[in-house]
Design an enzyme around this catalytic site. Structure first.
Site, PDB file in Angstrom:
ATOM      1  N   CYS A 156      29.215  37.107  49.512  1.00 11.34           N
ATOM      2  CA  CYS A 156      29.241  37.837  48.121  1.00 11.34           C
ATOM      3  C   CYS A 156      27.954  37.241  47.462  1.00 11.34           C
ATOM      4  CB  CYS A 156      30.430  37.298  47.544  1.00 11.34           C
ATOM      5  SG  CYS A 156      32.127  37.307  48.403  1.00 11.34           S
TER       6      CYS A 156
ATOM      7  N   CYS B 163      34.045  45.232  50.023  1.00 10.55           N
ATOM      8  CA  CYS B 163      32.847  44.422  50.053  1.00 10.55           C
ATOM      9  C   CYS B 163      32.939  43.578  51.326  1.00 10.55           C
ATOM     10  CB  CYS B 163      32.977  43.504  48.842  1.00 10.55           C
ATOM     11  SG  CYS B 163      31.730  44.102  47.753  1.00 10.55           S
TER      12      CYS B 163
ATOM     13  N   ARG C  96      38.412  46.334  45.868  1.00 11.57           N
ATOM     14  CA  ARG C  96      37.198  46.189  45.804  1.00 11.57           C
ATOM     15  C   ARG C  96      36.825  45.084  46.918  1.00 11.57           C
ATOM     16  NH1 ARG C  96      32.942  47.500  46.733  1.00 11.57           N
ATOM     17  NH2 ARG C  96      31.262  47.626  45.821  1.00 11.57           N
TER      18      ARG C  96
ATOM     19  N   HIS D  85      25.422  39.423  45.069  1.00 15.37           N
ATOM     20  CA  HIS D  85      25.567  39.295  43.619  1.00 15.37           C
ATOM     21  C   HIS D  85      25.279  38.162  43.116  1.00 15.37           C
ATOM     22  CE1 HIS D  85      27.936  42.968  44.006  1.00 15.37           C
ATOM     23  NE2 HIS D  85      28.550  42.522  45.208  1.00 15.37           N
TER      24      HIS D  85
END
Lengths: 140, 288
Positions: free
Chosen positions: B202, B249, B245, B206
Site C-alpha cells: 500500500c 487495491c 476499495r 500511497h
C-alpha cells in the site's frame, strides 16, 4: 596507524565484498535478458536460466505426469495462500491446466501447472522476504 | 596476532553499525509506538509536499495536485453522493420488523459518531468497524445482514458520516491492551508489506508513490485516507465502502484479495484511521 588502517580497510572493503553479485541476481539478470533455455556462467560454473518448475515440466506428456504436477502446484498454492500471499492469477492458471488435462493436451497441462507452481514458490519467497524487511519503507 | 586483534576490532565496529540499522523500531509489540508512527507519517508528507496544509489531507490527491483539485471542486458543486445520503437517512430511520431501529444500537442514536470508528472491542477481542456494527445491529434485531461493498450499507454509512462531518477522528489504542496494539501492528505491517505478482505494498503507491502517476492516475497520500469514506467513485459510478476499495487495491497488486471485513482489513482500517487522528470526518466523498 596500522590499527587505524586495518579498521578502515575492514569497514570499507567488507561491505563491497558482501555486495558482489549473488547467484539470484545473476539468474534474474540472465533470465530477463535471455529468457529460458540459456546457459550462463556464475563463479566459474555454468547454469541454466530455466526455472525449477520448467525443468519439472520437462517430462513425458502423459496423463499421470500432468496429474502429478497439477497436484504439486495445488499443494504449493495452498501453502502460499495459508500465509496470505497467494497471487491473483494462480487459481485461474490451475483451472486452465485441469481443463487442458481433461481435453488430453498433457503438454499444455504440464506447462500451466509449472507456471502455477512457480507463482506459488515465488509468493512464498516474497512472504519470507517480507517478514524480515516490511519495515524498510516505514517513515522514521 | 596484532593484525587479528585489529581486524576483530574493525569487524566488531562494522557489526555494531549493522545491528543499529537492523534493529528498526516499531516492528514488534515491545517497540511499536502508534503516536510516533503518526508523527513520522505527518513529517514525511510535510517534507514531501511543503505547501499542503495538514488539515487538507482529508481531500486526498486534491490536497497536493492543483489540476485534479479544480476538476474535483467542479464535481463537488453538485455532489454525486447527495441522493445516497438522502436514501441512507431514509433507511436509517426506517424501523425494523420488531419496531426497533439503527438508532437503538448506537451511542447518541448513531448521530455524529463516525469519528470513533473503527474501535478496539476488548470484550470481542477484535477491531469493530462502522459497517460491521450496522450489520450486527440488523442481525440482533432479526434482520438479514446487508452486502458489504455497496448499496444500502454504503448509504447508511454515508448518512452516519454526513452527520459527523467536521468531527475530529479520535481512534484509541487503549494503554496496556496488548490485543489492541497487536491489531494496530498487524494493520501497519499489512500496509507496508509488498505482496502480489506486482510486488507492491500500500505504501509503495500511497507513501513513496503519492502524487506519482500510475498510468493516468495520481496515487493519493495515505494521510487522511479513511476520512471521506464511503466514497462515490466515478469509476464505479456509485457509492462504495472503504473495504470495497481495499479489496480493489489489494487485487490491483495482483494478490488474491481478502474478503471485505476480513480481520486483516479491519486492522488495516484501524491503523490507517489512527494515522488520521486529529483530522476531520468529511465523508461521504467523491473521487475519480
Amino acid at each position: 596507524m596500522k590499527k587505524l588502517i586495518a579498521i578502515v580497510a575492514t569497514v570499507v572493503f567488507l561491505p563491497a565484498a558482501a555486495m558482489a553479485e549473488t547467484f539470484d541476481d545473476a539468474f534474474d539478470m540472465n533470465r530477463a535478458m535471455h529468457g529460458k533455455g540459456y546457459t550462463f556462467t556464475w563463479s566459474g560454473k555454468q547454469y541454466s536460466t530455466d526455472h525449477l518448475e520448467e525443468v519439472e515440466a520437462r517430462v513425458a506428456a502423459t496423463k499421470e505426469n500432468a496429474e502429478d504436477l497439477i497436484a504439486k502446484a495445488k499443494a504449493k498454492n495452498a501453502e502460499v495462500a495459508n500465509v496470505g500471499f497467494e497471487w491473483k492469477l494462480t487459481k485461474g492458471i490451475l483451472k486452465d491446466a485441469e481443463a487442458a488435462m481433461v481435453s488430453g493436451d498433457y503438454r499444455k497441462a504440464l506447462d500451466l501447472a509449472a507456471q502455477a507452481k512457480y507463482h506459488a514458490r515465488i509468493g512464498l519467497e516474497q512472504h519470507a522476504y517480507a517478514e524480515n524487511n516490511w519495515h524498510l519503507s516505514v517513515p522514521q | 596476532m596484532k593484525i587479528i586483534k585489529n581486524i576483530t576490532i574493525g569487524l566488531s565496529l562494522l557489526m555494531s553499525t549493522q545491528l543499529v540499522f537492523s534493529a528498526q523500531p516499531g516492528t514488534t509489540l515491545a517497540s511499536v509506538n502508534p503516536e510516533a508512527d503518526r508523527m513520522a507519517l505527518q513529517q514525511f508528507f510535510k517534507k514531501r509536499f511543503p505547501d499542503a496544509e495538514l488539515a487538507d489531507y482529508v481531500n486526498g490527491i486534491y490536497a497536493v495536485d492543483a489540476d485534479s483539485r479544480t476538476q474535483w471542486e467542479d464535481l463537488e458543486s453538485f455532489p454525486p453522493y447527495e441522493f445516497d445520503v438522502e436514501e441512507g437517512e431514509r433507511l436509517f430511520k426506517t424501523a425494523f420488523a420488531n419496531g426497533k431501529g439503527y438508532a437503538d444500537c448506537f451511542e447518541k442514536g448513531g448521530i455524529g459518531i463516525r469519528q470513533n470508528f473503527p474501535y478496539w472491542d476488548k470484550k470481542a477481542g477484535t477491531v469493530k468497524t462502522l459497517e460491521q456494527e450496522i450489520n450486527e445491529c440488523r442481525e440482533s434485531n432479526g434482520e438479514k445482514p446487508l452486502k458489504w461493498g455497496k448499496g444500502p450499507i454504503a448509504q447508511i454509512s454515508a448518512y452516519m458520516a454526513w452527520t459527523s462531518r467536521d468531527n475530529v477522528f479520535d481512534i484509541k489504542i487503549p494503554e496496556g491492551d496488548e490485543g489492541a496494539l497487536a491489531a494496530y501492528l498487524d494493520g501497519k505491517k499489512f500496509f507496508y508489506t509488498k505482496r502480489g505478482q506486482l510486488n507492491l505494498s500500500c505504501a509503495n503507491c500511497h507513501v513513496q508513490g503519492s502524487n506519482v502517476r500510475i498510468r493516468a492516475d495520481l496515487a493519493s497520500p495515505s494521510l487522511g485516507h479513511t476520512s471521506h469514506f464511503p466514497v462515490f467513485r466515478s469509476k464505479w459510478g456509485e457509492l462504495g465502502t472503504l473495504h470495497r476499495r481495499y479489496k480493489g487495491c489489494h487485487k490491483d497488486s495482483r494478490s488474491q484479495p481478502l474478503g471485505m471485513q476480513h480481520e486483516t482489513f479491519r486492522n488495516l482500517e484501524y491503523f490507517q484511521t489512527y494515522m488520521s487522528n486529529g483530522l476531520v470526518v468529511n465523508g461521504p466523498g467523491s473521487r475519480k
